[in-house]
Motif scaffolding. Sequence first.
Motif, PDB file in Angstrom:
ATOM      1  N   THR A 125     -28.609  25.742  33.124  1.00 47.53           N
ATOM      2  CA  THR A 125     -27.338  25.103  33.498  1.00 47.53           C
ATOM      3  C   THR A 125     -26.696  25.865  34.653  1.00 47.53           C
ATOM      4  OG1 THR A 125     -27.038  24.446  31.212  1.00 47.53           O
ATOM      5  CG2 THR A 125     -25.092  24.330  32.610  1.00 47.53           C
ATOM      6  N   LEU A 126     -26.764  27.199  34.561  1.00 46.83           N
ATOM      7  CA  LEU A 126     -26.170  28.017  35.634  1.00 46.83           C
ATOM      8  C   LEU A 126     -26.957  27.890  36.945  1.00 46.83           C
ATOM      9  CD1 LEU A 126     -25.187  31.241  33.628  1.00 46.83           C
ATOM     10  CD2 LEU A 126     -23.744  29.317  34.268  1.00 46.83           C
ATOM     11  N   GLU A 127     -28.170  27.380  36.847  1.00 48.61           N
ATOM     12  CA  GLU A 127     -28.959  27.110  38.060  1.00 48.61           C
ATOM     13  C   GLU A 127     -28.744  25.673  38.535  1.00 48.61           C
ATOM     14  OE1 GLU A 127     -30.394  29.220  39.841  1.00 48.61           O
ATOM     15  OE2 GLU A 127     -30.534  30.951  38.499  1.00 48.61           O
ATOM     16  N   ASP A 128     -27.709  25.034  38.019  1.00 46.46           N
ATOM     17  CA  ASP A 128     -27.344  23.677  38.462  1.00 46.46           C
ATOM     18  C   ASP A 128     -28.306  22.587  38.025  1.00 46.46           C
ATOM     19  OD1 ASP A 128     -24.914  23.462  39.576  1.00 46.46           O
ATOM     20  OD2 ASP A 128     -25.545  24.001  41.601  1.00 46.46           O
ATOM     21  N   MET A 129     -28.983  22.792  36.933  1.00 43.99           N
ATOM     22  CA  MET A 129     -29.917  21.769  36.446  1.00 43.99           C
ATOM     23  C   MET A 129     -29.151  20.730  35.631  1.00 43.99           C
ATOM     24  SD  MET A 129     -33.300  22.575  36.817  1.00 43.99           S
ATOM     25  CE  MET A 129     -34.235  23.947  37.410  1.00 43.99           C
TER      26      MET A 129
END
Lengths: 196, 181
Positions: free
Chosen positions: B142-146
């Motif tokens: 999520t923190l990698e924008d997935m």
Amino acid sequence: MTDDELEVWRRQWRSQPQVPLELIRKVERETVNMRLSWISQILPALIGAATIVGAVITQNISWILLAGGTWVFILIGWYFLVQNYKGVWEPSAATTAAYVELSIERCRRTLNDIRFSIVMMWLLTAFVFIADYQILKGTGGLTTTSDFLIVAAAFAFATVIVSIVFIYQIRKRRRTKTELEYLLNLRAKLETDSKM
Amino acid sequence: MRPAAEGRQIFAQNKTRAALEERFHQLLSANGPALLRLASSYTNSRSDRDDLFQDIALAIWQALPRFRGESSERTFIFRIAHNRAITFLAQRRPVTASDEDIEVPDPRPNPERGFATEQQEARLFEAIHNLPIDYRQVITLTLEDMSYTEIAEILGISESNVGVRLNRARQMLRQLLEVQK
């Protein structure tokens, strides 16, 4: 999904931490030394094994007490070593803050270690002297004046060695305290700088 | 096989290989930092992190010829990365590092990054490390924008499950960060 909390975490997560190389080297060197201190525990284990062999061969009560007592000291030492270095094997993250924190904690643990080592060293020396004296007395090794003189000289020599180690420990303690003070100042300075 | 035909085949193979190599390098330069962060979420040790990153890169290189475009390339490489990371955790040995292991791309501290900021980042990294693996995977992705769909595809779970895990992960992360304060 795009709430503030997540955005803050995302920013923090994506930042690339940079740790000064010297700090990493220092911490890694300490890790190697900590590992070596475990390897050096082979020596007391060998001494402990020798006392057991002595006790088995002679079946003498003083030897048995020496072996038992030596192993009590060894086990206490190992237990302390495990407890003292728990949680300081690696930084919690690859950041300067985490590395400085780890160094500070390691300094504190080293000071504990030195304190413990000094107390244990003198206690162990006294114990070995008493046990050796009892063994020599029980086996007739202290009958003539020259026997007494030889044993006294051996004890004096051992005391000199222990005293040298003691002085080394005191110096190491002083060095560690200076280092701890430096690291605490460094942390305070870094905190101040970041607020400016 | 006749020499001319053999030559043409070798030429075609080399061309394919060159194209693969180029694609591989493009993928790594585009996703390298994210993969490095992913690797760092599985270990605190720099040398282990670098080893894991190398493993991931190798696994991507080996799997690349089989990529048929059923999913996005990003999803594809992250799925490989997570599988490698799980294998790494299973085979994990006690952390060891020597002076020779240390290689820092840029040893200078960044003056623009404050100590307090680093402390906050350190706390977040530590808290993420302390999360159970299922939650850690979801939060790092999520923190990698997935998106939910991408995460579901990478981890092989349903989108609703992603949502549930993410909520729990966030709750736990909040609690862990609170405890660290």
